[in-house]
Design a protein around this motif. Structure first.
Motif, PDB file in Angstrom:
ATOM      1  N   THR A  93       0.857  -1.181   0.000  1.00  0.00           N
ATOM      2  CA  THR A  93       0.000   0.000   0.000  1.00  0.00           C
ATOM      3  C   THR A  93       0.895   1.233   0.000  1.00  0.00           C
ATOM      4  OG1 THR A  93      -1.718  -1.146   1.265  1.00  0.00           O
ATOM      5  CG2 THR A  93      -1.783   1.261   1.245  1.00  0.00           C
ATOM      6  N   THR A  94       0.672   2.113  -0.960  1.00  0.00           N
ATOM      7  CA  THR A  94       1.485   3.325  -1.064  1.00  0.00           C
ATOM      8  C   THR A  94       0.798   4.484  -0.345  1.00  0.00           C
ATOM      9  OG1 THR A  94       2.448   2.662  -3.184  1.00  0.00           O
ATOM     10  CG2 THR A  94       2.503   5.004  -2.650  1.00  0.00           C
ATOM     11  N   ILE A  95       1.581   5.189   0.482  1.00  0.00           N
ATOM     12  CA  ILE A  95       1.094   6.408   1.132  1.00  0.00           C
ATOM     13  C   ILE A  95       1.889   7.584   0.576  1.00  0.00           C
ATOM     14  CG2 ILE A  95       0.463   7.482   3.310  1.00  0.00           C
ATOM     15  CD1 ILE A  95       1.291   4.948   4.734  1.00  0.00           C
ATOM     16  N   LYS A  96       1.182   8.593   0.076  1.00  0.00           N
ATOM     17  CA  LYS A  96       1.838   9.803  -0.420  1.00  0.00           C
ATOM     18  C   LYS A  96       1.781  10.867   0.672  1.00  0.00           C
ATOM     19  CE  LYS A  96       0.651   8.803  -5.225  1.00  0.00           C
ATOM     20  NZ  LYS A  96      -0.081   9.251  -6.429  1.00  0.00           N
ATOM     21  N   ILE A  97       2.961  11.243   1.153  1.00  0.00           N
ATOM     22  CA  ILE A  97       3.047  12.153   2.305  1.00  0.00           C
ATOM     23  C   ILE A  97       3.831  13.411   1.942  1.00  0.00           C
ATOM     24  CG2 ILE A  97       3.718  12.375   4.725  1.00  0.00           C
ATOM     25  CD1 ILE A  97       3.685   9.340   4.923  1.00  0.00           C
ATOM     26  N   GLY A  98       3.270  14.544   2.278  1.00  0.00           N
ATOM     27  CA  GLY A  98       3.964  15.814   2.079  1.00  0.00           C
ATOM     28  C   GLY A  98       4.567  16.298   3.383  1.00  0.00           C
ATOM     29  N   PHE A  99       5.701  16.975   3.279  1.00  0.00           N
ATOM     30  CA  PHE A  99       6.370  17.512   4.463  1.00  0.00           C
ATOM     31  C   PHE A  99       6.636  18.998   4.254  1.00  0.00           C
ATOM     32  CE2 PHE A  99       7.252  13.024   4.660  1.00  0.00           C
ATOM     33  CZ  PHE A  99       7.185  12.726   6.014  1.00  0.00           C
ATOM     34  N   ALA A 100       6.174  19.803   5.185  1.00  0.00           N
ATOM     35  CA  ALA A 100       6.504  21.223   5.151  1.00  0.00           C
ATOM     36  C   ALA A 100       7.969  21.387   5.541  1.00  0.00           C
ATOM     37  CB  ALA A 100       5.606  21.993   6.111  1.00  0.00           C
ATOM     38  N   ILE A 113      12.482   5.329   7.404  1.00  0.00           N
ATOM     39  CA  ILE A 113      13.033   4.076   6.881  1.00  0.00           C
ATOM     40  C   ILE A 113      12.762   2.927   7.847  1.00  0.00           C
ATOM     41  CG2 ILE A 113      15.180   2.869   6.281  1.00  0.00           C
ATOM     42  CD1 ILE A 113      16.232   5.587   5.277  1.00  0.00           C
ATOM     43  N   GLU A 114      12.937   3.191   9.141  1.00  0.00           N
ATOM     44  CA  GLU A 114      12.664   2.163  10.154  1.00  0.00           C
ATOM     45  C   GLU A 114      11.201   1.747  10.131  1.00  0.00           C
ATOM     46  OE1 GLU A 114      13.939   3.950  13.768  1.00  0.00           O
ATOM     47  OE2 GLU A 114      16.085   3.537  13.418  1.00  0.00           O
ATOM     48  N   PHE A 115      10.296   2.711   9.918  1.00  0.00           N
ATOM     49  CA  PHE A 115       8.873   2.387   9.833  1.00  0.00           C
ATOM     50  C   PHE A 115       8.608   1.452   8.654  1.00  0.00           C
ATOM     51  CE2 PHE A 115       4.747   3.178   7.870  1.00  0.00           C
ATOM     52  CZ  PHE A 115       3.887   2.906   8.926  1.00  0.00           C
ATOM     53  N   GLU A 116       9.206   1.766   7.503  1.00  0.00           N
ATOM     54  CA  GLU A 116       9.015   0.912   6.322  1.00  0.00           C
ATOM     55  C   GLU A 116       9.586  -0.478   6.545  1.00  0.00           C
ATOM     56  OE1 GLU A 116       8.503   2.859   2.116  1.00  0.00           O
ATOM     57  OE2 GLU A 116      10.456   3.425   2.913  1.00  0.00           O
ATOM     58  N   GLN A 117      10.706  -0.564   7.234  1.00  0.00           N
ATOM     59  CA  GLN A 117      11.312  -1.862   7.509  1.00  0.00           C
ATOM     60  C   GLN A 117      10.439  -2.704   8.428  1.00  0.00           C
ATOM     61  OE1 GLN A 117      15.143  -0.611   8.975  1.00  0.00           O
ATOM     62  NE2 GLN A 117      16.100  -0.676   6.957  1.00  0.00           N
ATOM     63  N   LYS A 118       9.731  -2.050   9.332  1.00  0.00           N
ATOM     64  CA  LYS A 118       8.838  -2.760  10.244  1.00  0.00           C
ATOM     65  C   LYS A 118       7.491  -3.074   9.604  1.00  0.00           C
ATOM     66  CE  LYS A 118      10.787  -0.746  14.463  1.00  0.00           C
ATOM     67  NZ  LYS A 118      10.546   0.162  15.629  1.00  0.00           N
ATOM     68  N   ASN A 119       7.184  -2.355   8.524  1.00  0.00           N
ATOM     69  CA  ASN A 119       5.896  -2.535   7.835  1.00  0.00           C
ATOM     70  C   ASN A 119       6.165  -2.769   6.345  1.00  0.00           C
ATOM     71  OD1 ASN A 119       3.719  -1.620  10.033  1.00  0.00           O
ATOM     72  ND2 ASN A 119       5.470  -0.231  10.157  1.00  0.00           N
ATOM     73  N   ARG A 120       6.548  -3.976   6.017  1.00  0.00           N
ATOM     74  CA  ARG A 120       6.970  -4.306   4.654  1.00  0.00           C
ATOM     75  C   ARG A 120       5.847  -4.179   3.630  1.00  0.00           C
ATOM     76  NH1 ARG A 120      12.527  -4.348   4.173  1.00  0.00           N
ATOM     77  NH2 ARG A 120      13.464  -5.380   5.965  1.00  0.00           N
ATOM     78  N   ASP A 121       4.612  -4.138   4.098  1.00  0.00           N
ATOM     79  CA  ASP A 121       3.474  -4.034   3.181  1.00  0.00           C
ATOM     80  C   ASP A 121       3.129  -2.585   2.855  1.00  0.00           C
ATOM     81  OD1 ASP A 121       2.725  -3.615   5.840  1.00  0.00           O
ATOM     82  OD2 ASP A 121       0.660  -4.238   5.480  1.00  0.00           O
ATOM     83  N   ILE A 122       3.928  -1.642   3.366  1.00  0.00           N
ATOM     84  CA  ILE A 122       3.662  -0.216   3.137  1.00  0.00           C
ATOM     85  C   ILE A 122       4.845   0.436   2.423  1.00  0.00           C
ATOM     86  CG2 ILE A 122       3.221   2.020   4.242  1.00  0.00           C
ATOM     87  CD1 ILE A 122       1.887   0.530   6.528  1.00  0.00           C
ATOM     88  N   ILE A 282      -9.640   7.373   5.903  1.00  0.00           N
ATOM     89  CA  ILE A 282      -8.200   7.169   6.028  1.00  0.00           C
ATOM     90  C   ILE A 282      -7.862   5.694   5.846  1.00  0.00           C
ATOM     91  CG2 ILE A 282      -8.398   6.959   8.549  1.00  0.00           C
ATOM     92  CD1 ILE A 282      -5.598   8.153   8.764  1.00  0.00           C
ATOM     93  N   SER A 283      -6.813   5.416   5.091  1.00  0.00           N
ATOM     94  CA  SER A 283      -6.397   4.028   4.870  1.00  0.00           C
ATOM     95  C   SER A 283      -5.766   3.461   6.134  1.00  0.00           C
ATOM     96  CB  SER A 283      -5.399   3.947   3.714  1.00  0.00           C
ATOM     97  OG  SER A 283      -4.168   4.547   4.076  1.00  0.00           O
ATOM     98  N   LYS A 284      -5.759   2.137   6.257  1.00  0.00           N
ATOM     99  CA  LYS A 284      -5.132   1.494   7.407  1.00  0.00           C
ATOM    100  C   LYS A 284      -3.642   1.822   7.458  1.00  0.00           C
ATOM    101  CE  LYS A 284      -8.322  -2.427   7.749  1.00  0.00           C
ATOM    102  NZ  LYS A 284      -8.455  -3.915   7.674  1.00  0.00           N
ATOM    103  N   ALA A 285      -3.022   1.912   6.271  1.00  0.00           N
ATOM    104  CA  ALA A 285      -1.587   2.207   6.209  1.00  0.00           C
ATOM    105  C   ALA A 285      -1.299   3.614   6.718  1.00  0.00           C
ATOM    106  CB  ALA A 285      -1.090   2.043   4.773  1.00  0.00           C
ATOM    107  N   ALA A 286      -2.120   4.583   6.296  1.00  0.00           N
ATOM    108  CA  ALA A 286      -1.921   5.970   6.730  1.00  0.00           C
ATOM    109  C   ALA A 286      -2.152   6.105   8.237  1.00  0.00           C
ATOM    110  CB  ALA A 286      -2.866   6.895   5.968  1.00  0.00           C
ATOM    111  N   LYS A 287      -3.177   5.417   8.739  1.00  0.00           N
ATOM    112  CA  LYS A 287      -3.451   5.454  10.176  1.00  0.00           C
ATOM    113  C   LYS A 287      -2.294   4.838  10.971  1.00  0.00           C
ATOM    114  CE  LYS A 287      -6.989   4.410  13.637  1.00  0.00           C
ATOM    115  NZ  LYS A 287      -6.007   4.066  14.676  1.00  0.00           N
ATOM    116  N   LYS A 288      -1.748   3.754  10.434  1.00  0.00           N
ATOM    117  CA  LYS A 288      -0.629   3.097  11.101  1.00  0.00           C
ATOM    118  C   LYS A 288       0.580   4.028  11.158  1.00  0.00           C
ATOM    119  CE  LYS A 288       0.019  -1.332  10.464  1.00  0.00           C
ATOM    120  NZ  LYS A 288       0.418  -2.650   9.888  1.00  0.00           N
TER     121      LYS A 288
END
Length: 301
Positions: A93-100, A113-122, A282-288
């Motif tokens: 599941t792809t989440i598109k995130i903007g950062f100010a 990066i650590e979040f992605e490593q812990k959540n391989r499906d995101i 909100i998607s489950k991935a975005a909420k996570k």
């Protein structure tokens, strides 16, 4: 007999290039390291693959036989890896995130990066925008969410607070204000000020405090994305820069004539958090993602 696939791939590439040196250069390794790989492969196979002569190397009869089988094996292996990776990527599941500006620095690239490593499906796609553009892109659906300064008007957004940071002034050491332990907005009445541009949501917060202090600031320069210019002006004693405490320290070590002074006003702060479009599921991935960082930073705000 266990064969090292990487060494087998290197062997095929050497045969294709007809050169150890060219292959080593292509692989960004030393020729010595490549030779050791091939020696290891020869030991695993129990046979010599190359004849080494003053003119270079040529395949032995055994080497020609190994090559005929290795090419198919390497091709099959690479197709296998590609197919598996493609399947996994499709299931993510792809989440598109903007950062100010500044928010990615505080959140930390390593933490993402650590979040992605812990959540391989995101899978996370990130981009940096001004506060105003973060809001616009969340509203038009280009972004799923954004980490930005709290919008003044929340009628179209759901806001999840993450971090609160104090505002500070950055002054030249030659300025009399540099002797103070803290300053109030009233102390800045006769100073030339360097502020952020109107694309930053912190700008109206600062202007409101000047209005409460009873005067309009004397603006010398408005900075957009290049904060170094603002620091340069302060270094040359051409104005005072108002900014966020935590975003300042990593960048001013190279400046010798600058001092940071806190603003003595409990309402003068930078409030940053996640915004989502109101009314959108909100998607489950975005909420996570949001829950992960709120939990991680709940004691830092």
């Amino acid at each position: 007999m266990e064969i090292d696939m990487t060494s087998l791939k290197y062997f095929v590439l050497i045969c294709k290039n007809k050169s150890f040196s060219k292959t080593a250069e292509e692989l960004f390794i030393t020729q010595q390291a490549l030779s050791k790989r091939i020696q290891k492969l020869e030991k695993q196979l129990g046979t010599q693959l190359f004849e080494r002569t003053p003119r270079g190397v040529t395949l032995t009869e055994a080497g020609r036989y190994v090559l005929s089988r290795a090419e198919l094996l390497v091709k099959t292996y690479e197709e296998f890896v590609s197919d598996v990776k493609s399947k996994i990527d499709k299931e993510k599941t792809t989440i598109k995130i903007g950062f100010a500006p500044g928010t990615l620095q505080i959140l930390g690239v390593r933490a993402i990066i650590e979040f992605e490593q812990k959540n391989r499906d995101i899978h996370i796609e990130i981009a940096e925008f001004s506060d105003i553009d973060c809001e616009a892109n969340v509203l038009n659906g280009t972004l799923d969410l954004a980490l930005t300064v709290k919008p003044k008007d929340l009628s179209n957004f759901i806001y999840h607070h993450l971090i609160r940071e104090k505002l500070i002034v950055i002054v030249n050491k030659a300025n009399p204000l540099s002797d103070k332990k803290s300053v109030r907005f009233e102390d800045l009445k006769n100073e030339k000020l360097i502020l952020l541009s109107d694309t930053f949501r912190i700008q109206p917060v600062i202007l409101e405090h000047f209005e409460k202090a009873g005067f309009a600031p004397k603006v010398y320069f408005k900075s957009s994305h290049d904060l170094k210019v603002a620091y340069d002006f302060v270094e040359l004693n051409q104005g005072i820069f108002i900014f966020v405490d935590k975003l300042t320290h990593p960048h001013i070590e190279e400046y010798k004539n600058i001092k940071i002074i806190p603003i003595d006003d409990p309402t003068a702060y930078w409030d940053a958090g996640f915004i989502l479009k109101k009314g959108t599921k909100i998607s489950k991935a975005a909420k996570k993602f949001i829950d992960y960082f709120i939990e991680k930073y709940k004691n830092k705000s």
